[in-house]
Write a protein that holds these residues in place. Structure first.
Motif, PDB file in Angstrom:
ATOM      1  N   GLY A  40     152.616  49.246  20.018  1.00 13.13           N
ATOM      2  CA  GLY A  40     151.360  49.857  20.378  1.00 13.13           C
ATOM      3  C   GLY A  40     150.503  50.265  19.205  1.00 13.13           C
ATOM      4  N   ARG A  41     149.470  49.493  18.979  1.00 14.54           N
ATOM      5  CA  ARG A  41     148.494  49.875  17.973  1.00 14.54           C
ATOM      6  C   ARG A  41     147.188  50.132  18.701  1.00 14.54           C
ATOM      7  N   VAL A  42     146.431  51.023  18.147  1.00 12.44           N
ATOM      8  CA  VAL A  42     145.086  51.257  18.658  1.00 12.44           C
ATOM      9  C   VAL A  42     144.124  50.773  17.590  1.00 12.44           C
ATOM     10  N   ILE A  43     143.221  49.915  17.984  1.00 13.18           N
ATOM     11  CA  ILE A  43     142.248  49.412  17.023  1.00 13.18           C
ATOM     12  C   ILE A  43     140.871  49.918  17.432  1.00 13.18           C
ATOM     13  N   ILE A  44     140.244  50.608  16.535  1.00 14.82           N
ATOM     14  CA  ILE A  44     138.905  51.142  16.806  1.00 14.82           C
ATOM     15  C   ILE A  44     137.905  50.379  15.963  1.00 14.82           C
ATOM     16  N   ARG A  45     136.878  49.902  16.625  1.00 12.51           N
ATOM     17  CA  ARG A  45     135.846  49.169  15.888  1.00 12.51           C
ATOM     18  C   ARG A  45     134.529  49.917  15.978  1.00 12.51           C
ATOM     19  N   LEU A  46     133.814  49.877  14.864  1.00 13.42           N
ATOM     20  CA  LEU A  46     132.491  50.484  14.826  1.00 13.42           C
ATOM     21  C   LEU A  46     131.524  49.413  14.358  1.00 13.42           C
ATOM     22  N   GLU A  47     130.496  49.192  15.122  1.00 13.62           N
ATOM     23  CA  GLU A  47     129.531  48.123  14.815  1.00 13.62           C
ATOM     24  C   GLU A  47     130.237  46.782  14.655  1.00 13.62           C
ATOM     25  N   GLY A  48     131.286  46.591  15.416  1.00 11.34           N
ATOM     26  CA  GLY A  48     131.991  45.315  15.379  1.00 11.34           C
ATOM     27  C   GLY A  48     132.990  45.184  14.254  1.00 11.34           C
ATOM     28  N   ARG A  49     132.998  46.118  13.339  1.00  8.88           N
ATOM     29  CA  ARG A  49     133.951  46.025  12.230  1.00  8.88           C
ATOM     30  C   ARG A  49     135.084  47.011  12.459  1.00  8.88           C
ATOM     31  N   PRO A  50     136.286  46.650  12.062  1.00  2.00           N
ATOM     32  CA  PRO A  50     137.410  47.578  12.239  1.00  2.00           C
ATOM     33  C   PRO A  50     137.128  48.896  11.522  1.00  2.00           C
ATOM     34  N   PHE A  51     137.234  49.957  12.291  1.00  2.00           N
ATOM     35  CA  PHE A  51     136.967  51.272  11.700  1.00  2.00           C
ATOM     36  C   PHE A  51     138.274  51.996  11.399  1.00  2.00           C
ATOM     37  N   ALA A  52     139.197  51.930  12.350  1.00  2.00           N
ATOM     38  CA  ALA A  52     140.487  52.595  12.132  1.00  2.00           C
ATOM     39  C   ALA A  52     141.540  51.909  12.974  1.00  2.00           C
ATOM     40  N   GLU A  53     142.762  51.995  12.496  1.00  2.00           N
ATOM     41  CA  GLU A  53     143.878  51.477  13.257  1.00  2.00           C
ATOM     42  C   GLU A  53     144.921  52.575  13.291  1.00  2.00           C
ATOM     43  N   ALA A  54     145.449  52.846  14.479  1.00  2.00           N
ATOM     44  CA  ALA A  54     146.399  53.950  14.579  1.00  2.00           C
ATOM     45  C   ALA A  54     147.555  53.543  15.472  1.00  2.00           C
ATOM     46  N   SER A  55     148.640  54.286  15.378  1.00  2.00           N
ATOM     47  CA  SER A  55     149.785  54.031  16.240  1.00  2.00           C
ATOM     48  C   SER A  55     149.623  54.796  17.541  1.00  2.00           C
ATOM     49  N   LEU A  56     150.141  54.217  18.613  1.00  2.00           N
ATOM     50  CA  LEU A  56     150.083  54.897  19.903  1.00  2.00           C
ATOM     51  C   LEU A  56     151.071  56.052  19.962  1.00  2.00           C
ATOM     52  N   ARG A  57     151.985  56.076  19.028  1.00  2.00           N
ATOM     53  CA  ARG A  57     153.042  57.086  19.093  1.00  2.00           C
ATOM     54  C   ARG A  57     152.568  58.460  18.648  1.00  2.00           C
ATOM     55  N   LEU A  58     151.587  58.436  17.762  1.00  2.00           N
ATOM     56  CA  LEU A  58     151.181  59.687  17.131  1.00  2.00           C
ATOM     57  C   LEU A  58     150.003  60.282  17.898  1.00  2.00           C
ATOM     58  N   ASN A  59     150.203  61.479  18.443  1.00  2.00           N
ATOM     59  CA  ASN A  59     149.110  62.135  19.158  1.00  2.00           C
ATOM     60  C   ASN A  59     148.052  62.592  18.174  1.00  2.00           C
ATOM     61  N   ARG A  60     146.847  62.184  18.405  1.00  2.00           N
ATOM     62  CA  ARG A  60     145.774  62.640  17.523  1.00  2.00           C
ATOM     63  C   ARG A  60     144.426  62.323  18.145  1.00  2.00           C
ATOM     64  N   VAL A  61     143.417  62.931  17.608  1.00  2.00           N
ATOM     65  CA  VAL A  61     142.047  62.653  18.039  1.00  2.00           C
ATOM     66  C   VAL A  61     141.308  62.095  16.834  1.00  2.00           C
ATOM     67  N   ILE A  62     140.701  60.943  17.033  1.00  2.00           N
ATOM     68  CA  ILE A  62     139.992  60.311  15.924  1.00  2.00           C
ATOM     69  C   ILE A  62     138.490  60.414  16.172  1.00  2.00           C
ATOM     70  N   GLN A  63     137.788  60.912  15.200  1.00  2.00           N
ATOM     71  CA  GLN A  63     136.325  61.036  15.311  1.00  2.00           C
ATOM     72  C   GLN A  63     135.692  59.767  14.756  1.00  2.00           C
ATOM     73  N   VAL A  64     134.827  59.180  15.553  1.00  2.00           N
ATOM     74  CA  VAL A  64     134.163  57.960  15.093  1.00  2.00           C
ATOM     75  C   VAL A  64     132.654  58.222  15.029  1.00  2.00           C
ATOM     76  N   PRO A  65     132.093  58.229  13.847  1.00  2.00           N
ATOM     77  CA  PRO A  65     130.647  58.503  13.713  1.00  2.00           C
ATOM     78  C   PRO A  65     129.814  57.263  14.013  1.00  2.00           C
TER      79      PRO A  65
END
Lengths: 125, 172
Positions: A40-65
């Protein structure tokens, strides 16, 4: 060279054990790494470009500007969702938890969240 | 060109290996790409009894004839089979010089099996499915190679012990 050395009576010689142990260590290492990288990976894209990649295991909140403001991506208990987003219609927030292999797109804020959970199905195999 | 006795022996051994290849192709296996590779028992036996050159002949003939018999000649499956076979033969060429006191057929078999599947995965990753992230399946295939390599090696060791070679003063 036709070597006619008699093989030893025992099937497994010390060197064989060594090779087996090394092979086992290699395989174990690969399995561990695999569960690490594929679980389980979480891939966050901003404007179509990869912004962050995180593991599903770790509880967290990611802020995306994004251009409209800040989107919040929440990862909790192996699930992921867009918790807050400045987009007017809140489509990606109301989508809720993103299923494995699914994605939520906050188009006005140019944010896309993908739940890239493992899943080697016969199709992509 | 008349066939020398050695040619005949190579042909006979390659035929035995081919028989094993065909027999194992008939066994349904759960995971595509994982198979026991029983023909490698023959390769290892020939390596121990007659040296590397003859083992290479037997393995090469088996690969080509097996592909022809299974209708895979010059297909990707054949390329995979050939690349794996070549690499495991090269591995054996190196590994056979390891001290015999410590390294027996089981070790050689495992090394060859790992080289075989490793090469095949590499070829698939680079050529057949570039970017297919096949490497994620590597642990699975390597585990299978470890098990089949061990099994084939034990079988070879057993045969070497209980099958007295036809020539050379052998003793029980």
């Amino acid at each position: 060279m036709p070597s006619q050395v008699k093989p030893h009576v025992r099937s497994l010689l010390p060197g064989d054990w060594l090779i087996l142990a090394a092979g086992l260590a290699l395989v174990t290492g690969l399995w561990l790494q695999r569960t690490d990288s594929l679980d389980g990976r979480v891939i966050i894209r901003l404007e179509g470009r990869p912004f962050a990649e995180a593991s599903l295991r770790l509880n967290r909140v990611i802020q995306v500007p994004g251009p409209l403001g800040e989107s919040q991506v929440e990862i909790r208990d192996g699930r992921v969702r867009v918790a807050a987003d400045p987009s007017p219609r809140q489509l990606c927030v109301r989508q809720g938890w993103i299923p494995p292999g699914g994605a939520a797109v906050c188009l006005p804020n140019r944010v896309a969240v993908e739940n890239a959970a493992s899943g080697y199905d016969s199709l992509n195999y | 060109m008349p066939a020398s006795p050695e040619d005949r022996r190579v042909a006979g051994l390659a035929a035995a290996a081919l028989g094993l290849t065909l027999a194992e192709a008939a066994i349904p296996l759960p995971i595509p790409g994982v198979k026991p590779g029983l023909a490698n028992i023959v390769t290892l036996l020939v390596l121990y009894r007659h040296g590397w050159r003859m083992a290479a002949w037997v393995a090469g003939l088996r690969i080509v004839a097996g592909a022809l018999a299974l209708g895979q000649f010059l297909t990707p499956a054949f390329v995979l089979s050939l690349s794996g076979g070549v690499m495991s033969l090269l591995t054996l060429a190196w590994a056979m010089h390891l001290p015999r006191r410590w390294f027996g057929p089981v070790g050689l078999s495992v090394l060859a099996a790992l080289a075989h599947i490793g090469t095949q995965l590499l070829v698939v990753d680079l050529w057949l499915m570039p970017g297919g992230s096949l490497m994620a399946l590597m642990p699975l295939f390597l585990t299978a190679a470890l098990i089949t390599g061990l099994g084939n090696g034990l079988a070879t060791a057993h045969l070497l012990r209980h099958d007295a070679p036809g020539q050379e003063g052998s003793h029980p």
